[in-house]
Design a protein around this motif. Structure first.
Motif, PDB file in Angstrom:
ATOM      1  N   LEU A 126       1.084  -1.036   0.150  1.00  0.00           N
ATOM      2  CA  LEU A 126      -0.539   0.082   0.092  1.00  0.00           C
ATOM      3  C   LEU A 126       0.707   1.259   0.169  1.00  0.00           C
ATOM      4  CD1 LEU A 126      -2.998   1.590   0.509  1.00  0.00           C
ATOM      5  CD2 LEU A 126      -2.839   0.538   3.014  1.00  0.00           C
ATOM      6  N   LEU A 127       2.169   0.757   0.385  1.00  0.00           N
ATOM      7  CA  LEU A 127       2.963   2.552   0.754  1.00  0.00           C
ATOM      8  C   LEU A 127       3.034   2.669  -0.395  1.00  0.00           C
ATOM      9  CD1 LEU A 127       4.548   4.501   2.384  1.00  0.00           C
ATOM     10  CD2 LEU A 127       6.096   2.663   2.513  1.00  0.00           C
ATOM     11  N   MET A 128       3.875   1.231  -0.939  1.00  0.00           N
ATOM     12  CA  MET A 128       4.458   1.607  -2.633  1.00  0.00           C
ATOM     13  C   MET A 128       3.421   2.410  -3.210  1.00  0.00           C
ATOM     14  SD  MET A 128       7.106  -1.025  -2.629  1.00  0.00           S
ATOM     15  CE  MET A 128       6.459  -3.163  -2.432  1.00  0.00           C
ATOM     16  N   GLY A 129       2.687   1.766  -3.434  1.00  0.00           N
ATOM     17  CA  GLY A 129       1.545   2.754  -4.092  1.00  0.00           C
ATOM     18  C   GLY A 129       0.625   3.841  -4.409  1.00  0.00           C
ATOM     19  N   LEU A 130       1.379   4.440  -3.209  1.00  0.00           N
ATOM     20  CA  LEU A 130       0.725   5.336  -2.461  1.00  0.00           C
ATOM     21  C   LEU A 130       2.285   6.558  -2.232  1.00  0.00           C
ATOM     22  CD1 LEU A 130      -1.721   4.824   0.374  1.00  0.00           C
ATOM     23  CD2 LEU A 130      -2.703   5.477  -2.233  1.00  0.00           C
ATOM     24  N   LEU A 131       2.834   5.816  -2.461  1.00  0.00           N
ATOM     25  CA  LEU A 131       4.084   6.662  -2.372  1.00  0.00           C
ATOM     26  C   LEU A 131       4.201   8.383  -4.003  1.00  0.00           C
ATOM     27  CD1 LEU A 131       7.701   5.083  -2.095  1.00  0.00           C
ATOM     28  CD2 LEU A 131       7.339   6.721  -0.085  1.00  0.00           C
ATOM     29  N   PRO A 132       4.604   9.432  -3.307  1.00  0.00           N
ATOM     30  CA  PRO A 132       4.692  11.001  -4.159  1.00  0.00           C
ATOM     31  C   PRO A 132       5.427   9.905  -4.702  1.00  0.00           C
ATOM     32  CG  PRO A 132       4.731  11.191  -1.730  1.00  0.00           C
ATOM     33  CD  PRO A 132       3.921   9.950  -2.131  1.00  0.00           C
ATOM     34  N   ASN A 133       6.069  10.852  -5.438  1.00  0.00           N
ATOM     35  CA  ASN A 133       7.421  10.453  -6.990  1.00  0.00           C
ATOM     36  C   ASN A 133       8.038  11.428  -5.714  1.00  0.00           C
ATOM     37  OD1 ASN A 133       6.390  13.161  -7.578  1.00  0.00           O
ATOM     38  ND2 ASN A 133       6.473  12.481 -10.163  1.00  0.00           N
ATOM     39  N   ARG A 134       9.325  11.272  -7.058  1.00  0.00           N
ATOM     40  CA  ARG A 134      11.096  12.055  -6.163  1.00  0.00           C
ATOM     41  C   ARG A 134      10.921  14.004  -6.859  1.00  0.00           C
ATOM     42  NH1 ARG A 134      17.249  10.620  -6.722  1.00  0.00           N
ATOM     43  NH2 ARG A 134      17.917  12.546  -6.464  1.00  0.00           N
ATOM     44  N   GLU A 135      10.136  13.410  -7.843  1.00  0.00           N
ATOM     45  CA  GLU A 135       9.393  15.414  -7.748  1.00  0.00           C
ATOM     46  C   GLU A 135       9.075  16.153  -6.945  1.00  0.00           C
ATOM     47  OE1 GLU A 135       7.327  17.576 -11.339  1.00  0.00           O
ATOM     48  OE2 GLU A 135       8.266  16.234 -11.630  1.00  0.00           O
ATOM     49  N   SER A 136       7.747  15.578  -6.058  1.00  0.00           N
ATOM     50  CA  SER A 136       7.486  15.639  -4.809  1.00  0.00           C
ATOM     51  C   SER A 136       7.924  16.099  -3.420  1.00  0.00           C
ATOM     52  CB  SER A 136       5.855  15.007  -4.934  1.00  0.00           C
ATOM     53  OG  SER A 136       5.257  15.179  -6.241  1.00  0.00           O
ATOM     54  N   ILE A 137       8.585  14.908  -3.417  1.00  0.00           N
ATOM     55  CA  ILE A 137       9.784  15.186  -1.985  1.00  0.00           C
ATOM     56  C   ILE A 137      10.597  14.820  -2.027  1.00  0.00           C
ATOM     57  CG2 ILE A 137       6.832  14.445  -1.341  1.00  0.00           C
ATOM     58  CD1 ILE A 137       8.144  11.281  -0.602  1.00  0.00           C
ATOM     59  N   GLY A 138      11.215  14.656  -2.584  1.00  0.00           N
ATOM     60  CA  GLY A 138      12.262  14.628  -3.361  1.00  0.00           C
ATOM     61  C   GLY A 138      12.947  13.118  -2.680  1.00  0.00           C
ATOM     62  N   VAL A 139      13.961  13.070  -2.262  1.00  0.00           N
ATOM     63  CA  VAL A 139      14.647  12.445  -2.241  1.00  0.00           C
ATOM     64  C   VAL A 139      13.954  11.314  -1.443  1.00  0.00           C
ATOM     65  CG1 VAL A 139      17.244  10.954  -0.818  1.00  0.00           C
ATOM     66  CG2 VAL A 139      16.760  13.172  -2.423  1.00  0.00           C
ATOM     67  N   ALA A 140      13.281  11.496  -0.289  1.00  0.00           N
ATOM     68  CA  ALA A 140      12.565  10.844   0.591  1.00  0.00           C
ATOM     69  C   ALA A 140      11.967   9.921   0.098  1.00  0.00           C
ATOM     70  CB  ALA A 140      11.740  11.805   1.640  1.00  0.00           C
ATOM     71  N   ALA A 141      11.390   9.791  -1.294  1.00  0.00           N
ATOM     72  CA  ALA A 141      10.513   8.515  -2.862  1.00  0.00           C
ATOM     73  C   ALA A 141      11.526   8.023  -2.384  1.00  0.00           C
ATOM     74  CB  ALA A 141       9.880  10.007  -3.649  1.00  0.00           C
ATOM     75  N   PRO A 142      12.294   7.941  -3.549  1.00  0.00           N
ATOM     76  CA  PRO A 142      13.393   7.048  -3.055  1.00  0.00           C
ATOM     77  C   PRO A 142      13.865   6.250  -1.889  1.00  0.00           C
ATOM     78  CG  PRO A 142      14.649   8.280  -4.061  1.00  0.00           C
ATOM     79  CD  PRO A 142      12.860   8.632  -3.570  1.00  0.00           C
ATOM     80  N   THR A 143      13.861   6.934  -1.525  1.00  0.00           N
ATOM     81  CA  THR A 143      14.155   6.527  -0.041  1.00  0.00           C
ATOM     82  C   THR A 143      13.140   5.333   0.793  1.00  0.00           C
ATOM     83  OG1 THR A 143      15.651   7.806   0.487  1.00  0.00           O
ATOM     84  CG2 THR A 143      15.317   7.213   3.004  1.00  0.00           C
ATOM     85  N   LEU A 144      12.038   5.656   0.771  1.00  0.00           N
ATOM     86  CA  LEU A 144      11.387   5.149   1.307  1.00  0.00           C
ATOM     87  C   LEU A 144      10.360   3.921   0.739  1.00  0.00           C
ATOM     88  CD1 LEU A 144       8.139   8.664   2.171  1.00  0.00           C
ATOM     89  CD2 LEU A 144      10.038   7.030   4.024  1.00  0.00           C
ATOM     90  N   LEU A 145      11.079   3.924  -0.901  1.00  0.00           N
ATOM     91  CA  LEU A 145      10.679   2.691  -1.444  1.00  0.00           C
ATOM     92  C   LEU A 145      11.852   1.750  -1.540  1.00  0.00           C
ATOM     93  CD1 LEU A 145       8.985   1.712  -4.211  1.00  0.00           C
ATOM     94  CD2 LEU A 145      10.905   2.629  -5.232  1.00  0.00           C
ATOM     95  N   ILE A 146      12.377   2.077  -1.040  1.00  0.00           N
ATOM     96  CA  ILE A 146      13.682   1.603  -0.165  1.00  0.00           C
ATOM     97  C   ILE A 146      13.859   0.416   0.776  1.00  0.00           C
ATOM     98  CG2 ILE A 146      16.269   0.944  -0.290  1.00  0.00           C
ATOM     99  CD1 ILE A 146      16.486   2.579  -2.500  1.00  0.00           C
ATOM    100  N   ILE A 147      13.219   0.958   1.633  1.00  0.00           N
ATOM    101  CA  ILE A 147      12.602   1.212   3.129  1.00  0.00           C
ATOM    102  C   ILE A 147      11.762  -0.078   3.462  1.00  0.00           C
ATOM    103  CG2 ILE A 147      11.386   1.817   5.190  1.00  0.00           C
ATOM    104  CD1 ILE A 147      13.601   3.767   5.142  1.00  0.00           C
ATOM    105  N   ALA A 148      10.648   0.084   2.011  1.00  0.00           N
ATOM    106  CA  ALA A 148       9.465  -0.594   1.849  1.00  0.00           C
ATOM    107  C   ALA A 148       9.402  -1.841   1.183  1.00  0.00           C
ATOM    108  CB  ALA A 148       7.772   0.602   0.786  1.00  0.00           C
ATOM    109  N   ARG A 149      10.416  -1.658   0.164  1.00  0.00           N
ATOM    110  CA  ARG A 149      10.703  -2.928  -0.412  1.00  0.00           C
ATOM    111  C   ARG A 149      11.372  -3.795   0.222  1.00  0.00           C
ATOM    112  NH1 ARG A 149       8.504  -5.649  -4.332  1.00  0.00           N
ATOM    113  NH2 ARG A 149       9.912  -6.807  -5.659  1.00  0.00           N
ATOM    114  N   ALA A 150      12.092  -3.567   1.310  1.00  0.00           N
ATOM    115  CA  ALA A 150      13.301  -3.849   1.839  1.00  0.00           C
ATOM    116  C   ALA A 150      12.256  -4.911   2.627  1.00  0.00           C
ATOM    117  CB  ALA A 150      14.167  -3.142   2.729  1.00  0.00           C
ATOM    118  N   TYR A 151      11.476  -4.178   3.658  1.00  0.00           N
ATOM    119  CA  TYR A 151      10.491  -4.789   4.667  1.00  0.00           C
ATOM    120  C   TYR A 151       8.770  -5.602   4.053  1.00  0.00           C
ATOM    121  CZ  TYR A 151      11.745  -1.775   8.762  1.00  0.00           C
ATOM    122  OH  TYR A 151      11.783  -2.051   9.298  1.00  0.00           O
ATOM    123  N   GLN A 152       8.915  -5.654   2.423  1.00  0.00           N
ATOM    124  CA  GLN A 152       8.399  -6.301   1.856  1.00  0.00           C
ATOM    125  C   GLN A 152       8.771  -7.477   1.715  1.00  0.00           C
ATOM    126  OE1 GLN A 152       7.129  -6.065  -2.213  1.00  0.00           O
ATOM    127  NE2 GLN A 152       4.736  -6.140  -1.878  1.00  0.00           N
ATOM    128  N   GLY A 153      10.620  -7.622   1.517  1.00  0.00           N
ATOM    129  CA  GLY A 153      11.251  -9.203   1.624  1.00  0.00           C
ATOM    130  C   GLY A 153      11.353  -9.577   2.550  1.00  0.00           C
TER     131      GLY A 153
END
Length: 186
Positions: A126-153
């Protein structure tokens, strides 16, 4: 003789609450593909129920892989689209890297961790689906994507570590000589 047996099985299934565990017309189709009699439909139902996690994981892999160019462009913008795609596939790989750790740590907890793993998997997806892109929140977007993907694994690894009991249960129900056909469903 076979038709009478089939009618008896249908009557029993309807009396037990709905003819095959909710799979509807899928059971006769699978039964014909696996060359089983209607009496074996409960075995097919059990195999399909134990395959749910694998089906969801395969769906996740296909969707992430299909949308990788879009995800790469939105979360890892670069002048070269190949670089964005490569960074996206590194995040894709991250879940696979964390699966053994999740299986080891959460697998030790057994069935107690199943609910935690399922909820974690749901929330990270759900978090990955609702994440805004990098243009909206900057470096936090790929960082949150990486954290979410790690927890999903981690969660997927924990769920897979608890899956062998359901496969074993399914294989114990299978008629002799049909282990390979039904094992492929689980």
């Amino acid at each position: 003789k076979l038709q009478a047996r089939h009618r008896g099985n249908q009557a029993r299934a309807e009396a037990e609450g709905g003819g095959g565990g909710g799979a509807g017309g899928l059971l006769p189709l699978l039964g014909s593909l696996l060359a089983v009699e209607p009496a074996d439909y409960p075995v097919i139902t059990a195999a399909l129920r134990s395959a749910r996690g694998s089906i969801l994981e395969a769906f996740d892999l296909v969707v992430f892989g299909f949308f990788a160019p879009v995800i790469g462009a939105e979360f890892f913008p670069d002048d070269d689209p190949a670089t964005s795609l490569l960074q996206c596939f590194c995040v894709f790989w991250l879940a696979f890297a964390f699966k053994p750790l999740g299986g080891t740590v959460l697998g030790l907890a057994g069935e107690k961790a199943d609910l935690v793993c399922a909820v974690t998997r749901f929330l990270t997806t759900l978090l990955m689906g609702l994440l805004p892109n990098r243009e909206s929140i900057g470096v936090a977007a790929p960082t949150l994507l990486i954290i979410a993907r790690a927890y999903q694994g981690l969660a997927i690894g924990g769920l897979q570590a608890s899956k062998p009991p359901s496969e074993t249960f399914t294989m114990d129900m299978v008629p002799k000589g049909r282990e390979v056909s039904f094992g492929s469903l689980a």
